[in-house]
Design a protein around this motif. Structure first.
Motif, PDB file in Angstrom:
ATOM      1  N   ASN A 122      44.815 -26.668 -11.491  1.00 62.42           N
ATOM      2  CA  ASN A 122      44.243 -26.884 -10.163  1.00 62.42           C
ATOM      3  C   ASN A 122      45.230 -26.569  -9.048  1.00 62.42           C
ATOM      4  OD1 ASN A 122      41.483 -27.849 -10.539  1.00 62.42           O
ATOM      5  ND2 ASN A 122      42.425 -29.588 -11.591  1.00 62.42           N
ATOM      6  N   LEU A 123      46.429 -26.121  -9.416  1.00 59.57           N
ATOM      7  CA  LEU A 123      47.466 -25.892  -8.415  1.00 59.57           C
ATOM      8  C   LEU A 123      47.095 -24.730  -7.505  1.00 59.57           C
ATOM      9  CD1 LEU A 123      50.092 -27.477  -8.034  1.00 59.57           C
ATOM     10  CD2 LEU A 123      51.298 -25.595  -9.138  1.00 59.57           C
ATOM     11  N   ARG A 124      47.129 -24.994  -6.191  1.00 58.42           N
ATOM     12  CA  ARG A 124      46.838 -23.968  -5.191  1.00 58.42           C
ATOM     13  C   ARG A 124      48.085 -23.507  -4.450  1.00 58.42           C
ATOM     14  NH1 ARG A 124      42.169 -26.169  -7.473  1.00 58.42           N
ATOM     15  NH2 ARG A 124      40.307 -25.269  -6.516  1.00 58.42           N
ATOM     16  N   THR A 125      49.040 -24.406  -4.262  1.00 60.56           N
ATOM     17  CA  THR A 125      50.245 -24.089  -3.500  1.00 60.56           C
ATOM     18  C   THR A 125      51.472 -24.551  -4.267  1.00 60.56           C
ATOM     19  OG1 THR A 125      49.088 -24.299  -1.378  1.00 60.56           O
ATOM     20  CG2 THR A 125      51.493 -24.468  -1.332  1.00 60.56           C
ATOM     21  N   LEU A 126      52.440 -23.648  -4.441  1.00 64.63           N
ATOM     22  CA  LEU A 126      53.677 -23.962  -5.158  1.00 64.63           C
ATOM     23  C   LEU A 126      54.861 -23.534  -4.309  1.00 64.63           C
ATOM     24  CD1 LEU A 126      55.213 -24.868  -7.719  1.00 64.63           C
ATOM     25  CD2 LEU A 126      54.946 -22.525  -8.574  1.00 64.63           C
ATOM     26  N   LEU A 146      46.226 -20.288  -8.038  1.00 62.57           N
ATOM     27  CA  LEU A 146      47.287 -20.308  -7.044  1.00 62.57           C
ATOM     28  C   LEU A 146      46.954 -19.391  -5.872  1.00 62.57           C
ATOM     29  CD1 LEU A 146      50.069 -21.755  -6.866  1.00 62.57           C
ATOM     30  CD2 LEU A 146      51.101 -19.584  -7.562  1.00 62.57           C
ATOM     31  N   LYS A 147      47.070 -19.935  -4.653  1.00 63.70           N
ATOM     32  CA  LYS A 147      46.775 -19.167  -3.448  1.00 63.70           C
ATOM     33  C   LYS A 147      48.019 -18.883  -2.628  1.00 63.70           C
ATOM     34  CE  LYS A 147      42.904 -19.862  -1.317  1.00 63.70           C
ATOM     35  NZ  LYS A 147      41.751 -20.435  -0.550  1.00 63.70           N
ATOM     36  N   THR A 148      49.030 -19.754  -2.718  1.00 59.98           N
ATOM     37  CA  THR A 148      50.236 -19.620  -1.907  1.00 59.98           C
ATOM     38  C   THR A 148      51.461 -19.863  -2.774  1.00 59.98           C
ATOM     39  OG1 THR A 148      49.049 -20.433   0.034  1.00 59.98           O
ATOM     40  CG2 THR A 148      51.450 -20.450   0.138  1.00 59.98           C
ATOM     41  N   LEU A 149      52.395 -18.913  -2.741  1.00 61.87           N
ATOM     42  CA  LEU A 149      53.631 -19.033  -3.509  1.00 61.87           C
ATOM     43  C   LEU A 149      54.815 -18.847  -2.579  1.00 61.87           C
ATOM     44  CD1 LEU A 149      55.246 -19.219  -6.145  1.00 61.87           C
ATOM     45  CD2 LEU A 149      54.894 -16.746  -6.441  1.00 61.87           C
ATOM     46  N   HIS A 150      55.642 -19.872  -2.484  1.00 64.00           N
ATOM     47  CA  HIS A 150      56.857 -19.835  -1.682  1.00 64.00           C
ATOM     48  C   HIS A 150      58.052 -19.783  -2.635  1.00 64.00           C
ATOM     49  CE1 HIS A 150      55.071 -20.962   2.292  1.00 64.00           C
ATOM     50  NE2 HIS A 150      54.130 -21.415   1.493  1.00 64.00           N
ATOM     51  N   GLN A 164      50.105  -9.943 -11.131  1.00 63.18           N
ATOM     52  CA  GLN A 164      48.829  -9.409 -10.641  1.00 63.18           C
ATOM     53  C   GLN A 164      47.621 -10.097 -11.262  1.00 63.18           C
ATOM     54  OE1 GLN A 164      47.919  -5.267 -12.000  1.00 63.18           O
ATOM     55  NE2 GLN A 164      49.899  -5.430 -13.023  1.00 63.18           N
ATOM     56  N   ARG A 165      47.865 -10.943 -12.266  1.00 58.69           N
ATOM     57  CA  ARG A 165      46.777 -11.739 -12.823  1.00 58.69           C
ATOM     58  C   ARG A 165      46.266 -12.775 -11.815  1.00 58.69           C
ATOM     59  NH1 ARG A 165      49.698 -13.687 -18.408  1.00 58.69           N
ATOM     60  NH2 ARG A 165      49.934 -11.645 -19.444  1.00 58.69           N
ATOM     61  N   LEU A 166      47.113 -13.143 -10.869  1.00 61.06           N
ATOM     62  CA  LEU A 166      46.765 -14.204  -9.909  1.00 61.06           C
ATOM     63  C   LEU A 166      45.854 -13.634  -8.827  1.00 61.06           C
ATOM     64  CD1 LEU A 166      50.186 -16.065  -9.586  1.00 61.06           C
ATOM     65  CD2 LEU A 166      48.293 -16.475 -11.182  1.00 61.06           C
ATOM     66  N   ARG A 167      44.604 -13.505  -9.140  1.00 61.27           N
ATOM     67  CA  ARG A 167      43.665 -12.858  -8.235  1.00 61.27           C
ATOM     68  C   ARG A 167      43.270 -13.745  -7.062  1.00 61.27           C
ATOM     69  NH1 ARG A 167      42.369  -8.133 -10.067  1.00 61.27           N
ATOM     70  NH2 ARG A 167      40.683  -7.940  -8.539  1.00 61.27           N
ATOM     71  N   GLU A 168      43.647 -15.009  -7.093  1.00 58.11           N
ATOM     72  CA  GLU A 168      43.404 -15.900  -5.952  1.00 58.11           C
ATOM     73  C   GLU A 168      44.592 -15.950  -4.999  1.00 58.11           C
ATOM     74  OE1 GLU A 168      40.488 -17.387  -5.305  1.00 58.11           O
ATOM     75  OE2 GLU A 168      39.725 -16.315  -7.055  1.00 58.11           O
ATOM     76  N   LEU A 169      45.704 -15.320  -5.373  1.00 57.63           N
ATOM     77  CA  LEU A 169      46.899 -15.385  -4.546  1.00 57.63           C
ATOM     78  C   LEU A 169      46.676 -14.638  -3.234  1.00 57.63           C
ATOM     79  CD1 LEU A 169      49.785 -16.559  -4.767  1.00 57.63           C
ATOM     80  CD2 LEU A 169      50.549 -14.274  -5.437  1.00 57.63           C
ATOM     81  N   ARG A 170      46.998 -15.308  -2.127  1.00 56.82           N
ATOM     82  CA  ARG A 170      46.797 -14.711  -0.814  1.00 56.82           C
ATOM     83  C   ARG A 170      48.096 -14.551  -0.027  1.00 56.82           C
ATOM     84  NH1 ARG A 170      43.149 -13.636  -3.269  1.00 56.82           N
ATOM     85  NH2 ARG A 170      40.918 -13.996  -2.918  1.00 56.82           N
TER      86      ARG A 170
END
Length: 279
Positions: A122-126, A146-150, A164-170
């Motif tokens: 369920n992680l959206r932001t890391l 995951l939508k946001t990766l810092h 590139q598997r992370l199709r929800e990453l924005r």
């Protein structure tokens, strides 16, 4: 209630603060949030684990290097802030908190992340900025929502192709790493909206014009020979971005972060944990 507790603890001597917390946090805060940030804690007050309906737990800016297994009782946690501590490894118990949406791990001493992190589906932001990462752990590529990766201010030299598997990453923030080339995998992620590669060692930028969702690219403070080509309407921050007046990189980041927060409106409003700042 969470803010009230934090303000009151500011008047407690540091050497007594932890005992106070363990002794006096007897009721679930009405906002289902506990904020123990900035209290010089060396041990987590286990009594907090009795608040099984807790949704937000802030432990930023302490001296923690471990967490008790009892933390696994907090199965309703959505936000956990462990930034600005002394963790050399992510405690395994964190990977059992399967409702987590936002996880702050920045400004620790992490060299890797455990395989069990993949359980947090369920992680959206890391946030893993300002650690000791020399490569992005491949387990990050298994966080399908995951939508946001810092991941800024580490020692990253490349990114795994599996990203590139992370199709929800924005949004992806990679400022202050050791990248000498623009990560090729990002060229295959047309769903990205924000790319930050500020303060790296990239000498050449390929065209990004085909990234149809891109809205902002920050590439300043690189020894580059060219500016990345982008589609019309995309904001660029860096050298030779002559088509439109460019904002200060920090302002651009704040703008993008504000957009992220608005997209996470399903969570109640809350004060953010301490964030690292670029000098």
């Amino acid at each position: 209630m969470g803010n009230t507790i934090r303000a009151f603890v500011a008047f407690i001597p540091a050497d007594r603060c932890q005992n106070y917390m363990a002794r006096d946090l007897r009721e679930m805060p009405l906002d289902r949030m506990v904020d123990l940030s900035g209290n010089r804690l060396c041990r987590f007050p286990v009594h907090v684990c009795s608040f099984q309906e807790l949704v937000k737990l802030y432990l930023s800016d302490n001296r923690l290097n471990s967490l008790p297994p009892e933390l696994g009782q907090l199965q309703n946690l959505q936000i956990l802030a462990l930034d600005f501590n002394n963790f050399k490894a992510l405690p395994q118990v964190v990977c059992t908190l399967k409702q987590l949406c936002i996880l702050y791990l920045g400004n620790n001493k992490l060299c890797d992340l455990p395989r069990e992190l993949s359980l947090l589906q369920n992680l959206r932001t890391l946030w893993v900025e300002a650690n000791y990462l020399t490569k992005l752990p491949e387990v990050v590529c298994e966080l399908s929502l995951l939508k946001t990766l810092h991941a800024g201010s580490n020692a990253l030299r490349l990114l795994p192709g599996q990203l590139q598997r992370l199709r929800e990453l924005r949004t992806i923030w990679l400022s202050g790493n050791l990248l000498t080339d623009f990560p090729p995998v990002l060229l295959h992620m047309p769903f990205l909206e924000v790319i930050d590669v500020d303060r790296n060692s990239i000498r050449y930028f390929p065209s990004l014009a085909h990234l149809s969702s891109l809205k902002l690219v920050i590439y300043d403070h690189n020894p580059c020979r060219n500016a990345p080509k982008v589609a019309k309407g995309v904001r660029r921050v860096g050298r030779w971005a002559e088509e439109t007046p460019e904002p200060d990189p920090r302002k651009a980041r704040r703008y993008a972060l504000a957009r992220e927060e608005s997209q996470e409106a399903q969570l109640p409003a809350l004060p953010p944990p301490l964030l690292p700042t670029n000098s």
